[in-house]
Design a protein around this motif. Structure first.
Motif, PDB file in Angstrom:
ATOM      1  N   UNK A 173      -7.183 -57.640 -28.209  1.00 45.87           N
ATOM      2  CA  UNK A 173      -6.877 -56.615 -29.219  1.00 45.87           C
ATOM      3  C   UNK A 173      -6.427 -57.245 -30.523  1.00 45.87           C
ATOM      4  N   UNK A 174      -5.644 -58.256 -30.426  1.00 44.23           N
ATOM      5  CA  UNK A 174      -5.176 -58.939 -31.634  1.00 44.23           C
ATOM      6  C   UNK A 174      -6.329 -59.554 -32.393  1.00 44.23           C
ATOM      7  N   UNK A 175      -7.314 -60.144 -31.627  1.00 43.60           N
ATOM      8  CA  UNK A 175      -8.471 -60.746 -32.273  1.00 43.60           C
ATOM      9  C   UNK A 175      -9.330 -59.686 -32.945  1.00 43.60           C
ATOM     10  N   UNK A 176      -9.550 -58.539 -32.261  1.00 43.19           N
ATOM     11  CA  UNK A 176     -10.335 -57.443 -32.875  1.00 43.19           C
ATOM     12  C   UNK A 176      -9.655 -56.906 -34.138  1.00 43.19           C
ATOM     13  N   UNK A 177      -8.376 -56.769 -34.102  1.00 41.09           N
ATOM     14  CA  UNK A 177      -7.627 -56.280 -35.277  1.00 41.09           C
ATOM     15  C   UNK A 177      -7.788 -57.243 -36.445  1.00 41.09           C
TER      16      UNK A 177
END
Length: 554
Positions: A10-14
Motif C-alpha cells: 500500500x505504501x508503494x502504491x501511494x
C-alpha cells in the motif's frame, strides 16, 4: 478474492500515485505555459497522442490571455485542454477541470441541448446559449461557439465560451426599465388625454370669454384699447372707429398720435412713456379729434396686466369723453370768478363800515355792541379769505396768477411766520430750527401765504397741547421748510388727493371749515417758484409738509 495487500504494498502504491499526480499537474502546467505540444488520452484501443498543428507557444499564450473560455474536447467529451479563464468561470482550479468530462460542468437540464450543439459543431461552425454549472451550484449563462479542429493524430472540438452574466443582467434590467417605461407611457397617455380635454375645455372657455369681452367692449360708450408691453396698440373697440372715422391700419401701433390735439401730444407721450418705463397706472387728459373735425376732451386711463413673475404682458386702457364735464367746470370757474369779484366790493365796504363803527369815539359803546362788532369783523375776514382763495383758484386755472419775484432771505420770512404763529396761537407749543441765511428768488407775500396756510392746517388737524415743529435748512441746492405735527395723519388715498382743488380731509374728531382750496393754491404757488410741495404722513401718526425752493447760486 484477492489477498489483502501488505502495508509495504500500500505504501508503494501511494508513492506511485503521488508521483503520477505530480506528473499530471506538471503536464497540465506545461500545457498551459506552452512548453508541450501534445496530450495523451486513454482510448478504446489504448493511449492516443493529440498534437495541435499550430500549437506553438505564442498561440497558447494568446489563448491564456483571452477574456473568453477556450476548450478543446475529445469526441467522448473529455476536456483535452482549457485556458485559465474557463476554469475561473467555473470557480474551480485548472487541475480539476482539465481531463474531466465537459458534462460535469453543464446542468442536467442542458445536457440534451449541449449534445445537439456539439454534434452540429463536428460538422459545421455553430453557436448557442448554454448554462455552466459553477462550483457553488450556480447556473452561469454563456454563449458557446463550436468548431471542429484538426490535430496531427485526429480531430477535436474547439469551444469558445463567452460569459453572458453581465449581458443577461443588463437585459433583465432593460426589461424592467422597459416595463416601467411602458407603465409611464400609459400614465403619460392618460395625462395627455386629460390635458387635451382640459385644453379643449379651456379653449372653449377662452373663446367664450373673448367673445364676451368683445361684445362688452363694443357696446359701451367708452373707447377701449389694449397694447403690447412696448406701448404699441394692438386692439380698439368699435367705439374708436365710429368716433375717429379711421381704420385699424391707420391707427395701430403708434398711429393714434394723429388724433391727439397738437398742444396735448407731448404731455400725453411723456405720461405714456413714464408708465411704460415704471409700470405705474397711466392717467392723462387730452383732446381727441372727432370724425366731424372737432376736438373733445377725454380722460385716458390704463393699467398693466402682469404674469405670475410680475412681468408686464399687456396694457388695458380706456378713453372717456369728458367734454361735458370740462364745459361744466369752465362754467363753474367762470361763475366763481364773477361771484368772487362781485362779493369782493360789498365785503370791503362792510369791513370798512365795521372799522368806522369800532372807531366811533363820541359816545361809549355798550360791551355787547363791541363784542358783536368784533365777531362781525372776524366773520368778514373769514369770508374775505374765502373770496380771495376763490379768486386765486380762478386765476390759477386761467393761468393769470402772476406776481413779482425778488431776491430775499427766506430765513427772515420764516421767522416772521413764527412770530405770527406765537400771536395767533399763544396756547400752542412751537419748536423752531432755522438757518440764518437762505437766499431765494420769489414773492415774499405769496410764500408767507403758503407757510401760514400749512401752519394753520397743522393747528387745525392736531389736538390742543401737542407740539408743532417748523424746521428750515439747506439740502444741497435747495432750501427746505418742514412743518411737522402729530395730528390725525393721512391715509394713502388722502395723500394722493390732498393737493386737488376743493378736496378736504374730513375727520369726526375735528370740525373744520373752508372749501379745500388752501393746499391746491399753495402747491401751485410753489410750482410757480420752481419748487415742490410734498407730504409725508401715516394715518394716526401726524404729517410733515415740506416746501423745497431752489437757492440762489452765488
Amino acid at each position: 478474492m484477492e489477498a489483502p495487500k501488505s502495508y509495504d504494498q500500500l505504501l508503494e502504491e501511494n508513492r506511485e500515485l503521488s508521483i503520477q499526480l505530480e506528473e499530471a499537474q506538471d503536464a497540465i502546467h506545461a500545457i498551459r505555459t506552452g512548453r508541450v505540444d501534445a496530450v495523451i488520452v486513454q482510448g478504446e484501443d489504448g493511449h492516443e497522442l493529440y498534437t495541435l498543428k499550430s500549437a506553438d507557444q505564442a498561440y497558447r499564450v494568446f489563448i491564456e490571455k483571452m477574456n473568453e473560455g477556450a476548450i478543446t474536447l475529445h469526441k467522448d467529451g473529455t476536456i483535452l485542454y482549457c485556458n485559465s479563464k474557463f476554469a475561473s468561470m467555473l470557480n474551480k482550479p485548472l487541475e480539476k477541470v482539465m481531463g474531466m468530462s465537459i458534462k460535469l460542468f453543464i446542468p442536467l437540464e442542458c445536457h440534451q441541448k449541449f449534445q445537439k450543439l456539439s454534434n452540429q459543431g463536428w460538422t459545421s461552425n455553430t453557436k448557442g446559449e448554454i448554462n455552466l454549472l459553477t462550483a457553488n451550484g450556480e447556473h452561469k449563462p454563456c454563449l458557446m461557439s463550436c468548431n471542429q479542429m484538426e490535430l496531427e493524430d485526429g480531430v477535436a472540438l474547439s469551444l469558445i465560451v463567452t460569459d453572458l452574466t453581465a449581458q443577461k443582467e443588463s437585459e433583465k434590467q432593460l426589461l424592467i426599465k422597459n416595463e416601467q417605461l411602458e407603465q409611464v407611457e400609459q400614465i403619460t397617455r392618460g395625462l395627455n388625454f386629460q390635458l387635451e380635454a382640459l385644453i379643449a375645455e379651456r379653449t372653449q372657455e377662452l373663446d367664450l370669454s373673448r367673445e364676451q369681452f368683445k361684445f362688452l367692449a363694443d357696446n359701451i360708450p367708452v373707447i377701449v384699447w389694449t397694447s403690447k408691453p412696448d406701448g404699441s396698440i394692438d386692439y380698439y373697440n368699435n367705439r374708436w372707429y365710429t368716433y375717429t372715422g379711421l381704420t385699424f391700419e391707420e391707427t395701430k401701433d403708434w398711429g393714434w398720435e394723429k388724433v391727439i390735439h397738437p398742444a396735448d401730444l407731448q404731455g400725453t407721450l411723456r405720461a405714456w412713456s413714464h408708465s411704460l418705463a415704471t409700470g405705474e397706472p397711466y392717467e392723462v387728459e387730452y383732446r381727441f379729434l372727432r370724425n366731424d373735425g372737432r376736438y373733445h376732451w377725454h380722460l385716458g386711463y390704463a393699467l398693466p396686466f402682469k404674469d405670475k413673475s410680475g412681468n408686464i404682458i399687456a396694457w388695458f386702457g380706456s378713453c372717456t369723453d369728458i367734454e361735458d364735464q370740462k364745459q361744466q367746470i369752465e362754467k363753474r370757474d367762470e361763475f366763481i370768478s364773477i361771484a368772487s369779484h362781485e362779493l369782493k366790493t360789498p365785503l370791503t365796504s362792510a369791513k370798512g363800515y365795521l372799522e368806522i363803527i369800532g372807531a366811533y369815539k363820541k359816545q361809549h359803546l355798550p360791551p355787547a355792541v363791541s363784542e358783536y362788532i368784533n365777531k362781525a369783523k372776524t366773520a368778514v375776514n373769514k369770508l374775505q379769505t374765502l373770496v380771495s382763495d376763490l379768486l386765486d383758484v380762478s386765476k390759477i386755472h386761467a393761468g393769470q396768477l402772476q406776481y413779482d419775484l425778488i431776491d430775499f432771505n427766506l430765513s427772515d420770512l420764516v421767522n416772521t411766520c413764527i412770530e405770527n404763529f406765537t400771536h395767533l396761537y399763544p396756547d400752542r407749543h412751537l419748536v423752531c430750527e432755522c438757518e440764518k441765511v437762505m437766499l431765494v428768488k420769489g414773492n415774499p407775500g405769496r410764500l408767507e401765504q403758503v407757510i401760514m396756510n400749512l401752519i394753520s392746517n397743522a393747528v387745525k388737524y392736531s389736538a390742543a397741547g401737542t407740539e408743532i415743529s417748523i424746521l428750515a435748512h439747506k439740502e444741497g441746492s435747495n432750501a427746505v421748510i418742514a412743518i411737522i405735527d402729530s395730528g390725525i395723519g393721512l391715509s394713502d388715498e388722502q395723500k394722493q388727493r390732498i393737493f386737488e382743488r376743493f378736496y378736504r380731509v374730513e375727520d369726526k374728531k375735528f370740525l373744520t371749515s373752508g372749501l379745500g382750496m388752501g393746499l391746491y393754491i399753495s402747491s401751485e404757488i410753489i410750482k410757480a417758484h420752481g419748487g415742490e410741495l410734498r407730504v409725508s404722513s401715516e394715518y394716526g401718526e401726524g404729517s410733515t409738509f415740506s416746501i423745497e425752493l431752489p437757492l440762489l447760486q452765488k
